[in-house]
Each structure stands twice: as C-alpha cells, then as structure tokens.
Design a protein around this motif. Structure first.
Motif, PDB file in Angstrom:
ATOM      1  N   LEU A 292       2.769  -4.430 -10.832  1.00  0.00           N
ATOM      2  CA  LEU A 292       1.779  -3.385 -10.585  1.00  0.00           C
ATOM      3  C   LEU A 292       2.263  -2.090  -9.971  1.00  0.00           C
ATOM      4  O   LEU A 292       1.803  -0.959 -10.811  1.00  0.00           O
ATOM      5  N   ILE A 293       3.434  -1.927  -9.376  1.00  0.00           N
ATOM      6  CA  ILE A 293       3.955  -0.562  -9.046  1.00  0.00           C
ATOM      7  C   ILE A 293       4.631  -0.047 -10.231  1.00  0.00           C
ATOM      8  O   ILE A 293       4.374   1.032 -10.519  1.00  0.00           O
ATOM      9  N   SER A 294       5.359  -0.806 -11.036  1.00  0.00           N
ATOM     10  CA  SER A 294       6.048  -0.355 -12.387  1.00  0.00           C
ATOM     11  C   SER A 294       4.854   0.272 -13.176  1.00  0.00           C
ATOM     12  O   SER A 294       5.054   1.346 -13.692  1.00  0.00           O
ATOM     13  N   LEU A 295       3.832  -0.582 -13.396  1.00  0.00           N
ATOM     14  CA  LEU A 295       2.934  -0.098 -14.299  1.00  0.00           C
ATOM     15  C   LEU A 295       2.061   1.186 -13.654  1.00  0.00           C
ATOM     16  O   LEU A 295       2.069   2.082 -14.668  1.00  0.00           O
ATOM     17  N   LEU A 296       1.758   1.400 -12.504  1.00  0.00           N
ATOM     18  CA  LEU A 296       1.065   2.626 -12.157  1.00  0.00           C
ATOM     19  C   LEU A 296       2.220   3.598 -12.330  1.00  0.00           C
ATOM     20  O   LEU A 296       1.820   4.982 -12.632  1.00  0.00           O
ATOM     21  N   LYS A 297       3.456   3.704 -12.037  1.00  0.00           N
ATOM     22  CA  LYS A 297       4.472   4.620 -11.964  1.00  0.00           C
ATOM     23  C   LYS A 297       4.488   5.148 -13.504  1.00  0.00           C
ATOM     24  O   LYS A 297       4.606   6.124 -13.886  1.00  0.00           O
TER      25      LYS A 297
ATOM     26  N   GLY B 159      -5.922   0.110  -4.588  1.00  0.00           N
ATOM     27  CA  GLY B 159      -5.591   1.686  -5.119  1.00  0.00           C
ATOM     28  C   GLY B 159      -6.701   1.955  -6.091  1.00  0.00           C
ATOM     29  O   GLY B 159      -6.674   1.294  -7.184  1.00  0.00           O
ATOM     30  N   LEU B 160      -7.069   3.276  -6.199  1.00  0.00           N
ATOM     31  CA  LEU B 160      -8.001   3.706  -7.049  1.00  0.00           C
ATOM     32  C   LEU B 160      -7.127   4.815  -7.852  1.00  0.00           C
ATOM     33  O   LEU B 160      -6.673   5.776  -7.311  1.00  0.00           O
ATOM     34  N   ARG B 161      -7.245   4.629  -9.235  1.00  0.00           N
ATOM     35  CA  ARG B 161      -6.638   5.489 -10.302  1.00  0.00           C
ATOM     36  C   ARG B 161      -8.085   5.998 -10.901  1.00  0.00           C
ATOM     37  O   ARG B 161      -8.605   5.320 -11.736  1.00  0.00           O
TER      38      ARG B 161
ATOM     39  N   GLY C  22       0.821  -1.127  -0.174  1.00  0.00           N
ATOM     40  CA  GLY C  22       0.038  -0.062  -0.002  1.00  0.00           C
ATOM     41  C   GLY C  22       0.721   1.248  -0.125  1.00  0.00           C
ATOM     42  O   GLY C  22       0.514   2.318  -0.817  1.00  0.00           O
ATOM     43  N   GLN C  23       2.005   1.459   0.721  1.00  0.00           N
ATOM     44  CA  GLN C  23       2.861   2.451   0.864  1.00  0.00           C
ATOM     45  C   GLN C  23       3.558   2.531  -0.657  1.00  0.00           C
ATOM     46  O   GLN C  23       3.697   3.690  -0.855  1.00  0.00           O
ATOM     47  N   MET C  24       3.669   1.607  -1.239  1.00  0.00           N
ATOM     48  CA  MET C  24       4.364   1.684  -2.766  1.00  0.00           C
ATOM     49  C   MET C  24       3.357   2.347  -3.659  1.00  0.00           C
ATOM     50  O   MET C  24       3.600   3.108  -4.734  1.00  0.00           O
ATOM     51  N   LEU C  25       2.100   1.708  -3.339  1.00  0.00           N
ATOM     52  CA  LEU C  25       0.881   2.323  -4.517  1.00  0.00           C
ATOM     53  C   LEU C  25       0.926   3.812  -3.931  1.00  0.00           C
ATOM     54  O   LEU C  25       0.781   4.583  -5.034  1.00  0.00           O
ATOM     55  N   LEU C  26       0.727   4.154  -2.790  1.00  0.00           N
ATOM     56  CA  LEU C  26       0.742   5.803  -2.524  1.00  0.00           C
ATOM     57  C   LEU C  26       1.874   6.377  -3.203  1.00  0.00           C
ATOM     58  O   LEU C  26       1.743   7.511  -3.803  1.00  0.00           O
ATOM     59  N   ALA C  27       3.053   5.981  -2.917  1.00  0.00           N
ATOM     60  CA  ALA C  27       4.382   6.557  -3.457  1.00  0.00           C
ATOM     61  C   ALA C  27       4.322   6.736  -4.897  1.00  0.00           C
ATOM     62  O   ALA C  27       4.799   7.729  -5.633  1.00  0.00           O
ATOM     63  N   ALA C  28       3.740   5.744  -5.756  1.00  0.00           N
ATOM     64  CA  ALA C  28       3.621   5.443  -7.191  1.00  0.00           C
ATOM     65  C   ALA C  28       2.480   6.623  -7.641  1.00  0.00           C
ATOM     66  O   ALA C  28       2.595   6.769  -8.619  1.00  0.00           O
ATOM     67  N   GLY C  29       1.401   6.821  -6.875  1.00  0.00           N
ATOM     68  CA  GLY C  29       0.564   8.070  -6.900  1.00  0.00           C
ATOM     69  C   GLY C  29      -0.876   7.436  -7.383  1.00  0.00           C
ATOM     70  O   GLY C  29      -1.409   7.903  -8.434  1.00  0.00           O
TER      71      GLY C  29
END
Length: 432
Positions: free
Chosen positions: A156-161, A104-106, A83-90
């Motif tokens: 998933l983190i890379s994709l979001l970033k 995480g909602l985008r 979750g912290q990684m999702l927040l940092a990724a935006g």
C-alpha cells in the motif's frame, strides 16, 4: 451505504453456493480494453516505473513493519508506524477510527460521493512476546507475519508513493487503510466497523491478502465460532468421587455434536465443516475440575447450512448437558455459550465491473485469474452486496501462521503492486 444489487439478485448471489467457486469465467472484452488503455497511460507507466525503482525501500518498509508485532487486539503500535508511512508517502488526511483502523484519504477530483477502499490488515496471529525479528537467508526474508499480511501493508505504501510521484489524480476519493481484527478472534471487527458503524459511504473495496498473483476472491466463506464453558462444584478425585465433572460433561457434548454434525455434513450439501480447536480447564490430575471449556469453529459456503450446523451445535450442547445431569451423578453442571466469531457468507456475481476489472488487470500481466472463496476482510462487504475483491500479494511465501513464515520477492512482487494500482484506478477513474 449504496445498494448495488437488487434484493433478488443479492439473494441469488449469496445463496448460489451450490458451486464452491467459479471454475472458469470469461473476461469481457470491454474490460480487457479498458485495462489495456489505462495501463498505456503515460502517468500509469511512470507509476509502474516508480514501483520498480522503490522495491528496495518497499522491502525495508516490510522489515520495519514486521518487527513491530501486532498481536490480536493490540495493533496500535504497528498502526502508528503505518500511519507515519502513509503521511510520508503523501495522503491528504489521516485518522485512526475508534476500533483502530488507520485510514489515509487521497482526494479525488470529481467531488462525487462514494469511496474506493484499498486495504491490508495490521494484525498477525502471534501473541505478545513472539520474536518478530526478520532474518535474511539469501533473498528470502523470514519472520512470523512477514507475509500475512505485512507484505500487503508495504504494498500500500509503494502504491501510494507511485501515484504521487507520477502525479496521478483519480476522479473518486481513495481510502488506503490498515485494518484491525482480520485474524482469529478479531472477527473482522475493523471491517464490521467500517461498513456498519463508520458512516463512510464506500462504493467498492479491494483487499490485499492471500498468496500468489492471480488469486482473486469474490466470495466469502462464512463461519460461526463459540466458546462453551461448563461449570461444576469441583472437588477431590477420590474423596468427592461421583460429583458432577465438567470435563466428563464436555466430553459428552463433543461426542453428541460430532455425531450429529458428521451425519449432517456428510449429506448432499455444499461443503460445511466443524472443528473443536481448543480445550482447557482443570487444576490437577487428582482434582475434579470446577470448569471446562472448548472453542468450536463451524464454516459453510451456504448461509443456510451455516445456520443449520449452528442449530445442531446448540441442540447438541443442551441435549448432552441434560443427559449428563440425569445420569446419576451427584450435583449438576451448568453451561454457558459465548459467541466469539461470526463471519457472514456471500458471493458476488462475476459480471460486476470490479470483478471483471480485477480479472482483466490480472490477464494484463500474463497471469490467469483464479476466482475463489476465502475467509477474509471482504466477507463483510460481500455479504452486503458491495463490490469487493481480495487479491494476492505476489512473490513467493510459505509457513503462514507459523514461526517459520517466509517471503521471497520475485518478479511477481512488484507486479502485484501494479495490479492493485490498476484495479484501484479502474474503479476510482483516472482523471483525463
């Protein structure tokens, strides 16, 4: 939830299990053109570049998450880190639901209802106390759970970033999710909650799991799992000889069920399986046990066959216990059946846009798509007729579910992230 397939169509899809998995399916030209046009977009090309450039960080994220062990039913600590990684990724917002899914909602731009979900599962098969320290040998990373499915979480983190760095906006809202309970006795509890209880209006779902790029599951392999507990008075092996023995009764159950189930599964039916996977009970070699137990796994392509082998199993237990108690022993044994797993079967037609898009996106990277069936998170939405696919995490790997699991990030590693991005964008719609 929306209904995407008319009831007769669902029935045909779910019961079309006479064919184990589509062997060769043609990608329709409209989807090949759609994916090619999407991939040529300047923002998508920029996102591809970001995925490549951040591969070192993606590997670091993989190590960080792998070393936070997430045993069955104890995914909380890894979930917090993810979750912290999702927040940092935006992500635009983040929450953990009542069963532990980290969501995480985008936000999209259209205001339309209906989410597109992309997930990887948080849990691994290994129990508490397992050493999850990552070691590196050359370019290969080794640790329990590093591939299945921690690599999916890092993707998933890379994709979001990449989406945020390239300022990509989608028309529909995206959910980026670390799910709980995919493995073993977790029994897909994370997905069951999302699709049965959460109230979220989900249009389609993309799961990242499995192996090579090109692997696409559009069908769910159903399973039913039971724990059988047989109980008796217990006693001394010599002094109480002749007293009802739960181990002996359990052996009779196994013999009866194996005979009946083998006769059934050997017939002219779609593949159906059964397995006694674990057994236990007893206190010592010279004691008549007071309890004996086993865990049974049954699987089938066709839901009808799964129901039938479950019926055979229950009948076998009842018959064997009755015969044992009438065999002249002193006293009786009792039994209890506890269902510990229920994964539905299902199969989605290959004409669905999501499946066609997944195939077209795979071909865009020069890889032949291979459609098939598995026991994964998509079992739940597939059984409901909701468009869903499970795609591979790419790279090379082996030793899944063992202490010697390994992952090597070759050129298909970043391509698999790009593949997931393309499919998600095609489903959610790229803002023009």
């Amino acid at each position: 939830m929306k209904s995407y397939l008319k009831a007769p169509f669902i029935a045909i899809a779910l019961l079309s299990a006479c064919v184990s998995a589509q062997q060769s399916v043609k990608t329709e030209k409209e989807y090949t053109k759609e994916i090619a046009k999407l991939a040529k977009s300047k923002k998508v090309q920029a996102a591809f570049g970001h995925i490549d450039s951040q591969e070192d960080q993606t590997a670091k994220d993989l190590v960080t998450l792998t070393e936070i062990l997430a045993p069955p039913f104890k995914e909380e600590e890894r979930g917090k880190a993810f979750g912290q990684m999702l927040l940092a990724a935006g992500v635009d917002s983040l929450w953990t639901d009542k069963v532990g899914n980290v969501i995480g909602l985008r936000k999209g731009t259209s205001g339309e209802s209906g989410f597109v979900g992309v997930d990887a599962h948080l849990d691994v098969v290994f129990p508490e106390g397992t050493d999850a320290t990552v070691t590196q040998v050359g370019d290969t990373l080794k640790a329990p759970g590093i591939g299945d499915d921690t690599r999916g979480l890092a993707m998933l983190i890379s994709l979001l970033k990449a989406m945020n760095q390239s300022k990509i906006q989608t028309q529909k809202d995206l959910l980026i999710v670390g799910t709980v309970g995919e493995e073993g006795l977790g029994d897909l509890r994370g997905m069951k909650y999302l699709f049965n209880e959460s109230g979220l209006d989900i249009d389609s779902w993309i799961a990242i799991d499995g192996g090579d790029i090109g692997r696409i599951s559009n069908a769910g392999l159903g399973s039913k799992r039971y724990k059988v507990i047989v109980k008796g008075q217990g006693g001394h092996s010599w002094g109480d000889f002749g007293l009802a023995n739960p181990h002996h009764a359990l052996g009779r159950i196994i013999s009866t069920f194996s005979s009946d189930a083998w006769a059934y599964t050997s017939g002219n039916i779609p593949k159906t399986s059964f397995n006694v996977g674990r057994m236990g009970g007893g206190t010592s070699v010279n004691s008549i046990p007071f309890e004996s137990w086993m865990e049974v796994d049954m699987r089938a392509i066709d839901p009808k066959n799964l129901d039938e082998i479950e019926r055979l199993f229950k009948n076998s237990v009842e018959e064997a216990i009755s015969e044992y108690n009438s065999s002249g022993i002193r006293g009786k044994v009792t039994y209890e059946l506890v269902q510990i797993g229920d994964r539905p079967s299902g199969e989605l037609p290959t004409s669905l846009p999501l499946i066609q898009r997944a195939m077209a996106a795979t071909e865009y990277f020069g890889v032949e798509p291979k459609l098939g069936r598995g026991s994964t998170n998509i079992n739940i939405p597939v059984s409901k007729g909701i468009p869903s696919v499970c795609i591979g995490r790419g790279g090379k790997g082996g030793g899944a579910h063992s202490l010697h699991e390994w992952y090597l990030n070759d050129e298909t590693g970043p391509e698999s992230i790009k593949l997931a991005l393309l499919i998600a964008l095609a489903e959610a719609g790229l803002k023009k």
